[in-house]
Design a protein around this motif. Structure first.
Motif, PDB file in Angstrom:
ATOM      1  N   TRP A  52       0.813  -1.211   0.000  1.00  0.00           N
ATOM      2  CA  TRP A  52       0.000   0.000   0.000  1.00  0.00           C
ATOM      3  C   TRP A  52       0.854   1.271   0.000  1.00  0.00           C
ATOM      4  CZ3 TRP A  52      -3.964  -1.567   4.399  1.00  0.00           C
ATOM      5  CH2 TRP A  52      -4.829  -2.553   3.900  1.00  0.00           C
ATOM      6  N   GLY A  53       2.176   1.119   0.103  1.00  0.00           N
ATOM      7  CA  GLY A  53       3.069   2.265   0.022  1.00  0.00           C
ATOM      8  C   GLY A  53       3.466   2.890   1.341  1.00  0.00           C
ATOM      9  N   TYR A  54       3.200   2.216   2.476  1.00  0.00           N
ATOM     10  CA  TYR A  54       3.593   2.758   3.778  1.00  0.00           C
ATOM     11  C   TYR A  54       5.098   2.609   3.978  1.00  0.00           C
ATOM     12  CZ  TYR A  54      -1.255   3.348   5.202  1.00  0.00           C
ATOM     13  OH  TYR A  54      -2.559   3.769   5.296  1.00  0.00           O
ATOM     14  N   ASP A  55       5.711   3.565   4.690  1.00  0.00           N
ATOM     15  CA  ASP A  55       7.158   3.539   4.892  1.00  0.00           C
ATOM     16  C   ASP A  55       7.533   2.665   6.086  1.00  0.00           C
ATOM     17  OD1 ASP A  55       6.684   5.054   7.222  1.00  0.00           O
ATOM     18  OD2 ASP A  55       7.036   6.951   6.187  1.00  0.00           O
ATOM     19  N   SER A  56       8.859   2.532   6.313  1.00  0.00           N
ATOM     20  CA  SER A  56       9.363   1.648   7.367  1.00  0.00           C
ATOM     21  C   SER A  56       8.838   2.035   8.738  1.00  0.00           C
ATOM     22  CB  SER A  56      10.897   1.676   7.399  1.00  0.00           C
ATOM     23  OG  SER A  56      11.428   1.098   6.247  1.00  0.00           O
ATOM     24  N   PHE A  57       8.745   3.340   9.000  1.00  0.00           N
ATOM     25  CA  PHE A  57       8.314   3.772  10.325  1.00  0.00           C
ATOM     26  C   PHE A  57       6.847   3.419  10.559  1.00  0.00           C
ATOM     27  CE2 PHE A  57       6.859   6.990  13.434  1.00  0.00           C
ATOM     28  CZ  PHE A  57       7.686   6.618  14.484  1.00  0.00           C
ATOM     29  N   ALA A  58       6.006   3.607   9.557  1.00  0.00           N
ATOM     30  CA  ALA A  58       4.581   3.268   9.695  1.00  0.00           C
ATOM     31  C   ALA A  58       4.404   1.773   9.922  1.00  0.00           C
ATOM     32  CB  ALA A  58       3.809   3.708   8.457  1.00  0.00           C
ATOM     33  N   ILE A  59       5.200   0.966   9.215  1.00  0.00           N
ATOM     34  CA  ILE A  59       5.131  -0.484   9.401  1.00  0.00           C
ATOM     35  C   ILE A  59       5.643  -0.846  10.790  1.00  0.00           C
ATOM     36  CG2 ILE A  59       5.969  -2.716   8.552  1.00  0.00           C
ATOM     37  CD1 ILE A  59       6.121  -1.447   5.751  1.00  0.00           C
ATOM     38  N   GLY A  60       6.689  -0.148  11.249  1.00  0.00           N
ATOM     39  CA  GLY A  60       7.216  -0.378  12.589  1.00  0.00           C
ATOM     40  C   GLY A  60       6.205  -0.035  13.677  1.00  0.00           C
ATOM     41  N   VAL A  61       5.442   1.046  13.464  1.00  0.00           N
ATOM     42  CA  VAL A  61       4.382   1.418  14.414  1.00  0.00           C
ATOM     43  C   VAL A  61       3.346   0.302  14.501  1.00  0.00           C
ATOM     44  CG1 VAL A  61       2.445   3.002  14.813  1.00  0.00           C
ATOM     45  CG2 VAL A  61       4.691   3.905  14.185  1.00  0.00           C
TER      46      VAL A  61
END
Length: 383
Positions: A34-43
């Motif tokens: 969906w295009g989320y970055d590493s930090f969003a996935i980490g959250v």
């Protein structure tokens, strides 16, 4: 010893491992697509950790009110409902809330289930019985990514498989008895600071393994993708790490019943330190595969030996309270590990995952060599 109950409780807790092994990588890979970055996935990866902290504070009071077996069954069913909603409502904000609730429900099962397993284990077999549970749990997580690869990530089959597994885990506990005696304050989570001061190496080992497990299932696939591997190879890397954890826990448990558990504990920390440091250098060579096995085995050994060392010291209320502290420390590790790794991956180094694990292992090695509590006699209540 109640062998039937031992295997039933192990199976119920292991059903969680398989369900999470299927669903956690699917969530991360779906967010990546969906295009989320590493930090969003980490959250997202860290969200269940907050639920872990809440679950640790509720487990004892709820078990005293509803009974250990009934509460474990109810929490497994609530976990199944939450995973079903992950498939039905695919929204980042909703997923954060659901992952939080999953963390609460399944933490209660872990606290009570691991207390129950340790209570059932006879001392002369404790290392092997706890390791057998650890091996089963690790194998369930190994099977999760492999099963997800077979099911595919383009559909919601992984989520529905997780639902079925959690329902099955609840059903297998029907009619089981012999759980630790619990009063309303046993697992309230009070006294965490005292627990950490008394056994700092064990406390740090639990947090370190929690961070390791959360990152392996959620961030290692993304790490593999961003280092140039295909999605299939990235998922296979997760499976190889868990193979190391699974295959070598029984030998570690066997050794724990024959040699110094404290020395074995320290050795696992050293192996984790060396293997973590070596991953970036050997990532694109054939040596990465045996290295990932050692990486997984040493991390898993830290947690298995932590449970063994706790189990030889505590019983009943004290054992449930100690496992509540383990759950709190697990929650802290799950929270800090993915958040830190996601941030460092995005803004500092693409090799943040192994380098942060190496840092954590180095801290453990220092604590383990200085921790007088590791050599202390078992606490009162040991039998």
């Amino acid at each position: 010893m109640r062998w039937g109950t031992y295997f039933a409780v192990c199976s119920a807790v292991i059903s969680i491992g398989l369900a999470l092994g299927v669903t956690m990588p699917l969530v991360s890979l779906r967010l990546e697509s969906w295009g989320y970055d590493s930090f969003a996935i980490g959250v997202m990866a860290a969200t269940p950790a907050v639920g872990v902290l809440l679950g640790a504070s509720l487990a004892g009071r709820l078990a005293a009110r509803f009974g250990t077996t009934a509460l474990m069954q109810a929490c497994l069913l609530l976990g199944a409902l939450s995973v079903a909603l992950l498939a039905l409502v695919q929204s980042y904000a909703v997923w954060v809330a659901l992952r939080l609730f999953i963390g609460v429900a399944l933490t209660v099962v872990f606290i009570l289930g691991e207390s129950w397993i340790n209570q059932l284990a006879v001392e002369k077999w404790r290392g092997r019985l706890v390791a057998l549970y650890g091996t089963g749990y690790a194998l369930s997580q190994l099977s999760g990514p492999l099963l997800l690869t077979a099911l595919g990530t383009d559909t919601d089959s992984g989520f529905w498989t997780g639902v079925g597994l959690l329902i099955g885990g609840s059903l297998i506990l029907l009619g089981r008895s012999g759980a630790p005696r619990v009063d309303a304050h046993s697992a309230s989570g009070r006294g965490l600071a005292v627990f950490c001061r008394k056994m700092p190496a064990i406390a740090w080992a639990v947090m370190l393994f929690a961070a390791f497990e959360a990152m392996m299932l959620t961030l290692l696939p993304v790490y593999g993708l961003r280092q140039g591997f295909t999605q299939e190879v990235a998922l296979f890397m997760v499976s190889v790490v868990v193979v190391g954890d699974a295959v070598l826990q029984l030998p570690i448990g066997w050794l724990a019943d024959r040699i110094s558990r404290q020395s074995l504990f320290r050795c696992c920390g050293l192996v984790l330190l060396v293997s973590s440091l070596a991953i970036p250098a050997l990532l694109h060579t054939a040596l990465i595969w045996p290295l990932l096995v050692a990486f997984g085995a040493s991390a898993g050994g830290l947690f298995t030996l932590s449970l063994i060392l706790i189990g030889e010291r505590y019983r009943d209320d004290e054992l449930v309270r100690a496992n509540a502290h383990v759950a709190q420390l697990w929650g802290i590790g799950c929270l800090i590990g993915p958040l830190t790794t996601g941030a460092v991956s995005q803004w500092i180094s693409g090799h943040a995952l192994p380098l942060l694990m190496a840092t954590g292992a180095a801290v453990f090695v220092v604590l383990a060599w200085r921790d007088e509590g590791l050599s202390a006699a078992p606490a009162e209540g040991h039998s």
